[in-house]
Write an enzyme that holds these catalytic residues in place. Structure first.
Site, mmCIF file in Angstrom:
data_model
loop_
_atom_site.group_PDB
_atom_site.id
_atom_site.type_symbol
_atom_site.label_atom_id
_atom_site.label_comp_id
_atom_site.label_asym_id
_atom_site.label_seq_id
_atom_site.Cartn_x
_atom_site.Cartn_y
_atom_site.Cartn_z
ATOM 1 N N HIS A 229 1.134 -1.268 -0.031
ATOM 2 C CA HIS A 229 0.091 0.099 -0.047
ATOM 3 C C HIS A 229 0.934 1.527 0.380
ATOM 4 O O HIS A 229 0.651 2.307 -0.668
ATOM 5 C CB HIS A 229 -1.309 0.259 1.493
ATOM 6 C CG HIS A 229 -1.536 1.368 1.813
ATOM 7 N ND1 HIS A 229 -0.758 1.842 2.283
ATOM 8 C CD2 HIS A 229 -3.007 1.633 0.790
ATOM 9 C CE1 HIS A 229 -2.365 3.362 1.850
ATOM 10 N NE2 HIS A 229 -3.220 3.252 1.412
ATOM 11 N N CYS B 256 23.503 32.052 -26.855
ATOM 12 C CA CYS B 256 23.500 31.798 -25.641
ATOM 13 C C CYS B 256 22.023 31.937 -24.745
ATOM 14 O O CYS B 256 21.973 32.279 -23.661
ATOM 15 C CB CYS B 256 24.287 32.799 -25.001
ATOM 16 S SG CYS B 256 23.682 34.527 -25.137
#
Lengths: 204, 851
Positions: B437, B804
């Protein structure tokens, strides 16, 4: 807690809360009363049973040891646990691919296979639910809830298989499992040990 | 493969023994995936199991007992065994019927195992294990046939299953059920059982359930089936069994056959993952190792084989190519195949996915060897978490509400613990495996989890946990790694792992293959060190903004808000000194590599207080009011600010040139300086700055007696700069495309607003396929770049061109940069490996298209 007297609605609300573990949203009149009785805890939008509330429900739902239906329920429960294992394994496969990576649901073949195998599990649990319902009337509703989650899953929302935050197939299954454990009066640990024994006994 | 080809009539194609299909002219359309797997195995000269394929056109025929009988007779010839007879070792010979489609498909009918049982009686005389397996397998097959071929209601079969837990005792009531409720009694003749099995499979393949599975996979509704008939030997002998072998270890990717086997026959078509390790095989693993290596080389993928073994040795009965290998498997395989000479190095690079590189470099807990392991369990939900431990759901909720990071530690979880699990950053349980679980719920919520840490004891009374010598009280800090399943005492920092040997090799090959340079956007020494480790060739963008924050902020404010020249000059001198220190640290990390330093570019408001009360000086407060801008991103920033405060850029380059002189003397390195002016849109902006910077260069040179080489260039981040690139190139020795701003200004988008409010709708409506800030816009922005590049090169043929923006680390944008013929891309230090690979992909794929 024996001196607490609950109305039928309050009783039902408490059982639902213990089976589901929690509820969210605005507290209903019943829930407010339960909070005042110290049976549930309201924390902002979240509600959960207190240990006293859980103990109350456990005591109330547990079948007496000498109940005539006990043996039948246990026999069916032992058939349920291996299917329970299959469901948990299937949910694991749905979330994690065999190599350990997260299932991103981009592989249609992989997902379709899991969905297909879920039908085998659903077929296997159907007669068990029917049999449980004969002895535990509260179990009757689960068949419909499981089918509902399957329909939503098939409508294309993958969350309906295993998401813990909605009434997904796994969530509904967890609730019905929890309700069985409360009825039998079995702890989660005993349950896991029994499941392990049944699965390894049948497979090796 | 078209749909028509599946339904084309094929005359009398007969039955095809495993491995004899290709030589008879059959292909995957007719033999389907399973038939083809066995063709591949047999084609390599490997031993395959005894069996035959009933090709697509013959499947309807085999639903008649006559044709089923013919198939059984042929199988007896192929296997040399008599069906329902016994082997030398006393095994009972039965049949397995399985199905496959022309393509990989989910929703296939299950294997029908143990058909051909005489009069459907589970015989005495077998050992107890064999008998139990036989009864269970027979029941599954018989119930399937009853439901799908004889129309016995599934509910009734389920009830029978429950009422008679022992499958042997279930046989007679089952036969009665078929007689009473089915369309016909369960067949007694073995050929009729096979024919009924084929009918049941076809019915099931035509059922809504199977149709749904095909729909989910976008497969045609009329996708056909081939059937496969094999022998099954039911035996008690330990020298007969079955198993599977995977060519690689899943967690490392290394070639190392592993898998499992078990005694007895294959109970179903699904692999049984529990069993003995391959090392315990009677024959050893040598043969399997050879088989897997051979198959990997031939199929160029990681593979799984299914095998059976018996007195005659090993026979292969199934083959699976791993279609979606993990990053570790994929990279390791690619390198191995290239080293074996099966593929070229370029191919190995080409087939490595950029997402694999990202996955392999995903942040993980940093291990120094000094950390203290608390306990080890199963890695149940990946990810790392650090938090204070809470021993029940309620406490976890309370701690989380108090703003503390929480790890929920419990024996096991139940639905009642959901509130605590939601509140927790990570989950640690003592019991339960990866299907418990806790594990299922943790994965569902994206919480890291370690489950089944059996070495841990929880004392709910004392509110402590204990493992070995460690006892921690509730509230103590613990770290856990949900991938490896280890929990640690105290806080671990999270960092990126170093590349695996395979990845390192692939990236080296990628460097050989690529044309584009790969540089880093790095602002300081530590960033650059990471970038160099990741393979950066230099810095493509050093943002000087951050150097002005923190304790430097008053200096910049003094410049911007100055009201007298002396104060401004003093502030500038202090700035130059501070920058000198910053640049020294950076240049040391740069070494002899190139470094592009972008002079101050931030919008002015980033340096100014939002609250005038922060300023003590009343003149400064008045100036602040005066400088208020409606739209700072389009206001006084970059070169514009520098022109309004002419001492600013000279102060910066003075710091830079002095730092260069310092490190040349102290470290014997010669960083290649490139000074870049931001936000130019008028060529004369550049010219004016150029003059100022040259003057400072000469001043520092004459003072130090060293010639300080540098180049000067400009950002191209406004559309006007792109359109005027030829004029800029008269002065600039390099151009760097600042594609974040260029994208904003070309679209007229304000990035934050658009991504937050509008992008979702645009993606939904199909107006865009991706954010143009994540993937460079190939139609608009790239056209501007292409124009600018051509204009600039016309004036200055060797001009260096780079990018860039964040796009510099995005594979599809890098591919565009390759097409535009840029010289380099620059991206964040951690994206460098992805950029190296993507640059190689772009080059390899362009070259392939050209030729």
């Amino acid at each position: 807690m024996a001196d607490v007297v609950l109305s039928e609605e309050q009783h039902e609300a408490l059982v639902t809360m213990v089976v589901r573990g929690m509820a969210r949203g605005e507290a209903t009149a019943e829930q407010t009363a339960l909070a005042e009785a110290g049976l549930i805890l309201i924390k902002g939008p979240m509600m959960m049973p207190t240990p006293a509330g859980t103990a109350y429900v456990s005591e109330l739902m547990r079948l007496p040891d000498d109940a005539p239906q006990r043996e039948r329920i246990m026999a069916t429960f032992e058939r349920f646990l291996p299917v329970n294992r299959q469901l948990r394994d299937l949910c694991t496969a749905w979330q994690v691919r065999p190599d350990g990576s997260v299932n991103d649901h981009a592989d249609e073949n992989y997902d379709a296979d899991i969905r297909d195998r879920l039908d085998d599990i659903d077929d296997a649990v159907a007669p068990l639910l029917k049999r449980f319902s004969e002895d535990i009337p509260r179990m009757t509703g689960y068949r419909g809830k499981l089918t509902e989650s399957l329909e939503k899953l098939d409508d294309g929302d993958n969350a309906w298989l295993a998401s813990p935050l909605i009434d997904s197939y796994h969530t509904v299954w967890m609730h019905l499992h929890q309700e069985l454990l409360l009825t039998i009066g079995m702890s989660r640990k005993e349950d896991e040990e029994l499941e392990e024994r049944l699965v390894s006994g049948a497979g090796a | 493969m078209t749909r028509a080809s599946w339904t084309q009539p094929v005359d009398d194609v007969g039955l095809v023994p495993f491995g004899k299909g290709i030589e008879r002219g059959f292909d995957q359309r007719l033999l389907c995936t399973r038939g083809m797997q066995l063709e591949i195995l047999a084609g390599l000269g490997l031993p395959v199991g005894a069996g035959l394929t009933i090709p697509v056109p013959n499947v309807p025929g085999v639903t008649s007992a006559d044709r089923a009988k013919a198939a059984m007779n042929l199988l007896e010839n192929i296997s040399g065994r008599q069906i329902s007879g016994t082997t030398d070792t006393g095994g009972l010979v039965l049949l397995r019927l399985s199905a496959s489609a022309p393509v990989e498909a989910a929703g296939l009918p299950p294997d029908l195992v143990c058909l051909g049982l005489k009069r459907s009686v589970i015989p005495e005389g077998l050992g107890s294990r064999a008998r139990a397996d036989l009864a269970a397998a027979w029941w599954k097959s018989a119930a399937f046939i009853a439901e799908h071929a004889l129309n016995v209601p599934g509910d009734e079969l389920g009830t029978l299953d429950m009422d008679y837990p022992d499958p042997v005792e279930r046989v007679d009531p089952f036969k009665r059920l078929c007689e009473e409720q089915g369309s016909a009694p369960f067949p007694t003749k073995r050929s009729e059982q096979v024919a009924a099995g084929a009918r049941a499979m076809i019915e099931r393949w035509n059922s809504p359930r199977a149709a749904r599975a095909r729909r989910k996979q976008n497969l045609p509704p009329d996708l056909p089936l081939a059937l496969h008939l094999e022998t099954v030997v039911v035996t008690e002998h330990d020298n007969e069994g079955n198993g599977f072998a995977i060519s690689r270890e899943m967690d490392t990717g290394v070639f190392a056959p592993n898998g499992a086997f078990r005694h007895g026959f294959r109970l179903s078509g699904e692999r049984q993952h529990v069993g003995h390790p391959l090392s315990e095989l009677p024959e050893g693993v040598e043969m399997l190792t050879g088989v897997l290596a051979e198959l990997e080389g031939r199929l160029r993928s990681a593979v799984i084989v299914d095998f059976e073994y018996g007195p005659e040795g090993l026979a292969l009965v199934g083959l699976e190519q791993i279609r979606r290998p993990s990053a570790r498997v994929a990279t390791s395989l690619a390198v191995d195949l290239a080293i074996r000479g099966i593929i070229e190095e370029d191919e190995a690079v080409d087939q490595t996915d950029a997402s694999h590189v990202l996955e392999l470099l995903h942040p993980q807990p940093k291990l120094t060897g000094q950390e203290v392991v608390l306990v080890t369990g199963l890695g149940a939900s990946p990810g790392a978490a650090v938090g204070q431990i809470a021993l029940d759901s309620e406490t976890a909720v309370e701690m989380s509400e108090a703003g503390l990071p929480v790890l929920l530690v419990m024996s096991e979880t139940t639905p009642g613990d959901l509130p605590g699990m939601m509140a927790a950053d990570g989950i640690l349980t003592v019991n339960g495996g990866s299907a418990s679980h806790a594990a299922v719920v943790a994965r569902g919520m994206g919480r890291p989890a370690v489950c089944g840490a059996g070495g841990l004891r929880i004392d709910r009374e004392a509110r402590t946990i204990t493992s070995g010598e460690h006892t921690l009280s509730e509230g103590a800090v613990v770290s856990l790694d949900g991938a490896t399943g280890v929990a640690y005492v105290g806080e671990l920092s999270i960092e990126r792992p170093t590349p695996s040997p395979s990845l390192t090799t692939l990236l080296t090959w990628a460097d050989d293959a690529r044309r584009l340079g790969v540089r880093a956007n790095a602002d300081n020494g530590p960033d650059m060190e990471v970038a160099v480790d990741n393979g950066a060739e230099g810095i493509g963008l050093c943002r000087t903004e951050h150097q002005f924050m923190g304790d430097r902020l008053p200096l910049v404010r003094a410049v911007i808000l100055s009201h007298d020249l002396d104060a401004e000059e003093a502030a500038l001198a202090a700035l130059a000194d501070a920058q000198r220190e910053d640049f020294r640290e950076l240049l040391r990390a740069v070494g002899d590599r190139p470094v592009t330093v972008r002079l101050l570019d931030a919008p002015m408001h980033e340096f100014l207080p939002s609250d005038p009360e922060e300023l003590a000086d009343v003149h400064q407060r008045r100036m602040l009011d005066h400088l208020h801008e409606e739209n700072p991103m389009l206001g006084v920033r970059g070169v514009r600010l520098a022109l309004m405060h002419e001492g600013l850029y000279p102060a910066q380059v003075e710091g830079l040139f002095n730092a260069w002189v310092d490190v040349v003397a102290s470290d014997d390195i010669r960083p290649q300086l490139e000074v870049m002016i931001p936000l130019v849109s008028i060529p004369d902006e550049l010219v004016m700055m150029l003059r100022l910077i040259r003057r400072v260069n000469q001043q520092v040179s004459s003072r130090t007696g060293m010639i300080i080489p540098f180049t000067i260039g400009t950002m191209v981040e406004t559309p006007r700069a792109a359109l005027m690139a030829d004029r800029l190139a008269q002065w600039a020795e390099f151009l760097s495309f600042g594609t974040n701003d260029l994208t904003q200004l070309t679209y007229g988008f304000s990035r934050d607003d658009v991504e937050r409010r509008m992008l979702g709708t645009y993606l939904e409506k199909g107006l865009m396929t991706a954010s143009p800030f994540a993937e460079l816009d190939g139609e608009g922005v790239a056209t501007l770049m292409e124009y600018a590049a051509a204009k600039a090169r016309a004036v200055r043929p060797g001009i260096k061109l780079g990018i860039c923006g964040e796009h510099g680390g995005d594979p599809s944008s890098i591919a565009l940069c390759e097409q535009l013929g840029l010289d380099y891309v620059s991206c964040s230090p951690t994206r460098i490996p992805v950029a190296r690979l993507a640059a190689a992909h772009a080059r390899i794929r362009t070259t392939a298209t050209d030729s």
